[in-house]
Design an enzyme around this catalytic site. Structure first.
Site, PDB file in Angstrom:
ATOM      1  N   LYS A 167       0.850  -1.212   0.000  1.00 44.69           N
ATOM      2  CA  LYS A 167       0.000   0.000   0.000  1.00 44.69           C
ATOM      3  C   LYS A 167       0.873   1.244   0.000  1.00 44.69           C
ATOM      4  O   LYS A 167       2.035   1.220   0.424  1.00 44.69           O
ATOM      5  CB  LYS A 167      -0.943   0.024   1.189  1.00 44.69           C
ATOM      6  N   GLY A 183       7.336   1.459   5.100  1.00 46.06           N
ATOM      7  CA  GLY A 183       6.107   2.265   5.037  1.00 46.06           C
ATOM      8  C   GLY A 183       5.156   1.765   3.977  1.00 46.06           C
ATOM      9  O   GLY A 183       4.259   2.476   3.527  1.00 46.06           O
ATOM     10  N   ALA A 211       3.599  -1.428   4.310  1.00 43.35           N
ATOM     11  CA  ALA A 211       2.769  -2.461   4.963  1.00 43.35           C
ATOM     12  C   ALA A 211       3.111  -3.877   4.521  1.00 43.35           C
ATOM     13  O   ALA A 211       2.225  -4.735   4.411  1.00 43.35           O
ATOM     14  CB  ALA A 211       1.278  -2.177   4.750  1.00 43.35           C
ATOM     15  N   GLY A 212       4.392  -4.131   4.299  1.00 38.66           N
ATOM     16  CA  GLY A 212       4.837  -5.454   3.831  1.00 38.66           C
ATOM     17  C   GLY A 212       4.432  -6.592   4.757  1.00 38.66           C
ATOM     18  O   GLY A 212       3.942  -7.634   4.311  1.00 38.66           O
ATOM     19  N   ASP A 254      -2.415  -2.032  10.325  1.00 33.66           N
ATOM     20  CA  ASP A 254      -2.640  -1.995   8.867  1.00 33.66           C
ATOM     21  C   ASP A 254      -3.236  -3.286   8.304  1.00 33.66           C
ATOM     22  O   ASP A 254      -3.538  -3.362   7.119  1.00 33.66           O
ATOM     23  CB  ASP A 254      -1.317  -1.725   8.133  1.00 33.66           C
TER      24      ASP A 254
HETATM   25  P1  ATP Z   1       3.772  -0.375   7.929  1.00 32.41           P
HETATM   26  O1  ATP Z   1       3.689   0.416   6.658  1.00 32.41           O
HETATM   27  O2  ATP Z   1       2.542  -1.237   8.189  1.00 32.41           O
HETATM   28  O3  ATP Z   1       4.202   0.434   9.110  1.00 32.41           O
HETATM   29  P2  ATP Z   1       6.323  -1.292   7.099  1.00 32.41           P
HETATM   30  O4  ATP Z   1       6.225  -1.418   5.619  1.00 32.41           O
HETATM   31  O5  ATP Z   1       6.938  -0.016   7.597  1.00 32.41           O
HETATM   32  O6  ATP Z   1       4.897  -1.483   7.729  1.00 32.41           O
HETATM   33  P3  ATP Z   1       7.164  -4.016   7.384  1.00 32.41           P
HETATM   34  O7  ATP Z   1       7.752  -4.336   6.048  1.00 32.41           O
HETATM   35  O8  ATP Z   1       5.839  -4.582   7.690  1.00 32.41           O
HETATM   36  O9  ATP Z   1       7.163  -2.462   7.677  1.00 32.41           O
HETATM   37  O10 ATP Z   1       8.243  -4.491   8.480  1.00 32.41           O
HETATM   38  C1  ATP Z   1       8.169  -4.059   9.815  1.00 32.41           C
HETATM   39  C2  ATP Z   1       8.834  -5.102  10.708  1.00 32.41           C
HETATM   40  O11 ATP Z   1       8.013  -6.277  10.722  1.00 32.41           O
HETATM   41  C3  ATP Z   1      10.211  -5.528  10.241  1.00 32.41           C
HETATM   42  O12 ATP Z   1      11.081  -5.374  11.330  1.00 32.41           O
HETATM   43  C4  ATP Z   1      10.076  -6.978   9.869  1.00 32.41           C
HETATM   44  O13 ATP Z   1      11.198  -7.748  10.213  1.00 32.41           O
HETATM   45  C5  ATP Z   1       8.833  -7.454  10.638  1.00 32.41           C
HETATM   46  N1  ATP Z   1       8.071  -8.504   9.929  1.00 32.41           N
HETATM   47  C6  ATP Z   1       7.480  -9.557  10.482  1.00 32.41           C
HETATM   48  N2  ATP Z   1       6.865 -10.314   9.550  1.00 32.41           N
HETATM   49  C7  ATP Z   1       7.064  -9.724   8.360  1.00 32.41           C
HETATM   50  C8  ATP Z   1       6.687 -10.031   7.033  1.00 32.41           C
HETATM   51  N3  ATP Z   1       5.968 -11.113   6.730  1.00 32.41           N
HETATM   52  N4  ATP Z   1       7.062  -9.184   6.059  1.00 32.41           N
HETATM   53  C9  ATP Z   1       7.758  -8.062   6.383  1.00 32.41           C
HETATM   54  N5  ATP Z   1       8.153  -7.737   7.612  1.00 32.41           N
HETATM   55  C10 ATP Z   1       7.818  -8.560   8.604  1.00 32.41           C
END
Ligand code: ATP
Length: 288
Positions: free
Chosen positions: A11, A99, A101-102, A137
């Site tokens: 997203k 950022g 939402a992976g 998210d």
């Molecule tokens: P958001 O946008 O929801 O704040 P983000 O994109 O900033 O998320 P993510 O990629 O979700 O961040 O990663 C945040 C933390 O979650 C990382 O430290 C990662 O190691 C952990 N994590 C746990 N499971 C997963 C997964 N399946 N994919 C990605 N990160 C994961």
């Protein structure tokens, strides 16, 4: 059916505003979120044993029970007792901690996939409740498309779908903790907040100039102050034909919205020339 493969899409935040802080320390936000086609590939396979296992091609995410995808499967197994074991395979393409939402999108895909694979009787409403309990998210990722998210991000309402545009996503090689960004957010330095109501109308009218002129994320005040490269990447995107550019979520990813794919290709070449270690993806707005 003993195997299922799904796309877990990333997203971007077209607008993000903070409207207050709750007594529990969480911030109240209002944000318009949009799914893009950039995705992780999730394969779920029933196995003969009773275990949940997780394999991934990424060394940046955990492959144990702390992975959000694992947690989703574990929750359903515990509370809805599906028979057999489960192998979760994650082919990671979405930049991690970016950022985008992976983790949340992998979690949402596993919730949907496990329900289907094991034919579990679970309503959409209940699944949404479970999603909300797994992370702010996750409920949005379960819904997808163009949504307004409120509260701490868990109150989701679908809005008119955003028009199809090309998107460049650029993630500089810096670690930004979401917690740190929110902790350092200071409302008194915010000069411009997004006009979410106007943005909703512009999306409905497909007014690209209105949307792109109104892109705004108040968290940029924290992340860009610390990491000016984010602003430099935004400028490069605008210089090479983006109709608008913004940091997504708490960063550090930046996205640019484009009408022409060729401009995306030129932007990515220039980013690779100007900056070191910026991961770029060309994708598009996806409303399924
Ligand atoms: P958001 O946008 O929801 O704040 P983000 O994109 O900033 O998320 P993510 O990629 O979700 O961040 O990663 C945040 C933390 O979650 C990382 O430290 C990662 O190691 C952990 N994590 C746990 N499971 C997963 C997964 N399946 N994919 C990605 N990160 C994961």
């Amino acid at each position: 059916m003993n195997e299922i493969t799904m796309k877990a899409r990333a997203k971007i935040n077209i607008a993000l505003d903070i409207i207050g802080k709750r007594t529990d320390g969480y911030h109240e936000i209002r944000t318009i979120m949009q799914t893009v086609d950039l995705h992780d590939k999730i394969t779920l396979k029933q196995t003969d044993n009773d275990k949940i296992t997780l394999i991934t091609n990424s060394n940046k995410i955990p492959s144990d029970s702390s992975n959000l995808a694992y947690k989703a499967a574990e929750y359903i197994k515990k509370n809805y007792s599906f028979k057999n074991g489960l192998e979760i395979k994650i082919e990671k393409n979405i930049p991690v901690a970016a950022g985008l939402a992976g983790g949340s999108t992998d979690c949402a895909a596993v919730l949907l996939g496990v329900r289907k694979l094991f034919n579990i009787s679970l309503s959409d409403k209940k699944l949404l409740e479970i999603a909300s309990s797994m992370g702010a998210d996750v409920a949005y990722c379960l819904t997808g498309g163009t949504c307004l998210a409120e509260g701490i991000g868990e109150k989701i309402s679908k809005i008119h779908p955003f028009s199809k545009m090309f998107v460049v996503i650029a993630k500089p090689d810096i670690d930004v903790s979401t917690e740190w960004v929110y902790k350092n957010f200071d409302l008194s330095v915010v000069e411009k907040s997004p006009d979410i109501e106007k943005m909703k109308i512009d999306i409905e009218k497909n007014n690209i100039n209105g949307i792109c002129g109104n892109l705004c994320n108040v968290l940029e005040t924290v992340t860009i102050r610390e990491y000016p490269i984010i602003d430099d990447i935004k400028r490069t995107m605008l210089e090479f034909g983006a109709s608008g550019a913004l940091m997504s979520g708490s960063g550090p990813s930046v996205f640019g919205l484009y009408t022409q794919k060729e401009d995306c290709v030129n932007t990515v070449s220039c980013i690779n020339e100007r900056f070191k270690n910026v991961e770029c993806h060309i994708t598009f707005i996806s409303n399924f």
